[in-house]
Design an enzyme around this catalytic site. Structure first.
Site, PDB file in Angstrom:
ATOM      1  N   LYS A 139      36.142  -4.206  32.575  1.00 30.97           N
ATOM      2  CA  LYS A 139      37.600  -4.148  32.728  1.00 30.97           C
ATOM      3  C   LYS A 139      38.081  -5.384  33.480  1.00 30.97           C
ATOM      4  CE  LYS A 139      41.311  -1.014  34.303  1.00 30.97           C
ATOM      5  NZ  LYS A 139      41.620   0.297  34.920  1.00 30.97           N
ATOM      6  N   SER A 193      45.006   3.343  32.656  1.00 28.27           N
ATOM      7  CA  SER A 193      45.086   1.921  32.386  1.00 28.27           C
ATOM      8  C   SER A 193      43.844   1.336  31.716  1.00 28.27           C
ATOM      9  CB  SER A 193      45.331   1.184  33.717  1.00 28.27           C
ATOM     10  OG  SER A 193      44.238   1.365  34.613  1.00 28.27           O
ATOM     11  N   SER A 220      43.095   6.855  35.500  1.00 30.66           N
ATOM     12  CA  SER A 220      42.921   5.753  34.551  1.00 30.66           C
ATOM     13  C   SER A 220      41.533   5.614  33.945  1.00 30.66           C
ATOM     14  CB  SER A 220      43.314   4.428  35.212  1.00 30.66           C
ATOM     15  OG  SER A 220      44.705   4.366  35.396  1.00 30.66           O
TER      16      SER A 220
END
Length: 494
Positions: free
Chosen positions: A80, A160, A184
């Protein structure tokens, strides 16, 4: 021969160790899959095929030389783009950090490389991890590999960590890192039919992770199944003196102690999570989960978490407040974007840089956070929210005197179409209704795929555990996984 991109962490690591295939062959296969899918899914901001191959080459050399292999040996993963990676652009999906090349490595990513993993690239996300649909990224929307049958409308992969969930579900990465502030990891995992766990706050170091809300942010793994999550979490976790909130505790052997037998365990069902107008498919999935854990030997106990209704407003005061403080450091002076109008002074440069660099959702949360921290409103909002947070934490403490884990839905619906909720921020914030309470209490929680809804889209079930009891969460997750037997995959259209 099995398609290498169909394999998860354990299968890749063990296959490389046995010599069934090389780590280089695995990295090559996933690099090709990423290249083919990236134009359609936009899961990555930056791809790093050479880094994946370099790490694989080291693993192959170690195996040939008879040297011991790590927990993640030969496994290429997606990272990420919130984790600092030395020499590779780290942006938090924001223009304000475009082109930023860290000169250091985050603790979590370094632990994964030390365990033998390689990096396929930096994954897309909601800007500064603020969002539930991956529509706030400055580098374009991530597209879910799932579609409703007979419909080509692009769906949200959750957020997210939407790049992470999309990549794992599409089989272009066997696993990925995520971060979870209010859901998330769990919500995108539920939307895409994969597993993901948010460990206890402090279990994984936050050092080198771009901060959103420092008292809530926690890194965790997203993978094909519960066992793979356990393996990856063991590699990610551990005490870090560079992070003042890091837990100074040994990392348990979660994988070796995985056990789906729930006999003697009590599972709590919070009555406050039974919302009016709950999606009938979500309600059915929850009832299925209750039946599965009962079948595994658990006793089902109805519990009360009386302050649940205050969790969302509490979160959306505390998280923006911390974000407004954390994001004050982005000013265009030392790194990232700099907008310098002709004849501008220093304050003008700050204002122009932040106006150009931050997206609308980030600006919205900075404004909310600055407002609730301002002199006239601090006690009315921020102080009150912290008091309610304590009450929510006490609710869980009381519940865990009666039960071992809590079972709830992960999200109030399956994946929605891109653009469907983006016009109404409040409707988007409601996606976090089931995930935020555990975050406020700092508890471990995971999502496990439970089946498909009437539109053929994945639904997830959430297991919440006591602080430090990731083992209990993983074991209950494994019991659900074995009974749900979720094997659906998105039909390949990309």
């Amino acid at each position: 021969m099995t398609n290498l991109t169909d394999l998860g962490i354990a299968a890749i690591r063990d296959g490389v160790a046995r010599g069934d295939f090389t780590a280089t062959e695995v990295a090559t296969a996933f690099n090709a899959a990423v290249e083919a899918a990236q134009p359609a899914l936009n899961a990555f901001i930056v791809t790093t095929p050479e880094e994946a191959l370099e790490a694989a080459g080291k693993v192959d050399a170690d195996r040939t030389a008879g040297r011991p292999l790590g927990k993640m040996a030969g496994v290429p993963i997606g990272m990420k783009d919130l984790f600092a990676t030395r020499g590779t652009q780290t942006t938090a999906a924001s223009k304000i950090l475009e082109g930023f090349m860290p000169e250091y490595e985050s603790t979590v990513s370094q632990k994964l490389w030390d365990a033998g993993a390689g990096m396929l690239g930096k994954l897309n996300l909601d800007q500064f991890a603020m969002g539930s649909s991956n529509e706030t990224s400055a580098f374009g929307n991530v597209i879910s590999p799932w579609r409703r049958p007979g419909d080509t409308a692009p769906l949200a992969p959750g957020g997210s960590s939407g790049g992470s969930s999309s990549a794992v579900a599409a089989r272009i990465a066997p696993a990925a890192t995520g971060t979870d502030t209010g859901g998330s990891i769990r919500q995108p995992a539920a939307f895409t039919g994969i597993s993901g766990i948010k460990p206890t706050y402090g279990r994984c170091s936050r050092w080198g992770i771009v901060a959103f809300a420092s008292s809530l942010d926690q890194a965790g793994p997203m993978a094909r199944d519960v066992a793979d999550c356990a393996i990856m979490l063991e590699a990610m976790a551990g005490f870090d003196p560079k992070d003042s909130t890091s837990l100074d505790m040994p990392v348990p052997e979660w994988t070796a102690n995985l056990d789906p037998d729930m006999r003697g365990k009590k599972v709590g069902i919070p009555r406050e999570y039974r919302l009016d107008g709950m999606d009938p498919d979500v309600a059915r999935s929850w009832e299925d989960g209750i039946a599965w854990l009962k079948d595994a030997g658990a006793e089902i106990v109805e519990i009360s978490l009386p302050h649940t209704k205050y969790a969302l407003p509490t979160y959306y005061i505390i998280a923006p407040a911390e974000a407004s403080s954390n994001l004050a450091r982005y000013d265009g002076v030392r790194y990232g974007l700099r907008d310098l109008p002709e004849g501008a002074g220093l304050q003008d440069m700050y204002a122009a840089t932040r106006a150009a660099g931050f997206g609308p959702e980030v600006k919205r949360r900075i404004l909310i956070g600055t407002y609730v921290l301002s002199a006239g409103f601090y006690d009315a909002y921020y102080t009150q929210a912290q008091k309610v947070r304590t009450l929510i934490s006490h609710d869980f403490t009381n519940a865990f005197r009666e039960v071992d884990v809590i079972l709830a839905p992960t999200a109030p619906s399956s994946a929605f179409a891109l653009g469907e909720k983006s016009a109404d921020p409040l409707e988007m914030y409601l996606n976090d209704v089931f995930s935020v309470p555990a975050s406020l209490a700092g508890l471990p929680a995971m999502s496990v795929p439970a089946g498909l809804d009437r539109n053929g889209l994945p639904l997830g079930l959430q297991v919440i555990g006591r602080a430090f009891d990731e083992q209990g969460v993983l074991n209950a997750g494994l019991a659900l996984e074995q009974r749900a037997r979720f094997s659906a995959r998105p039909a390949k259209w990309w």
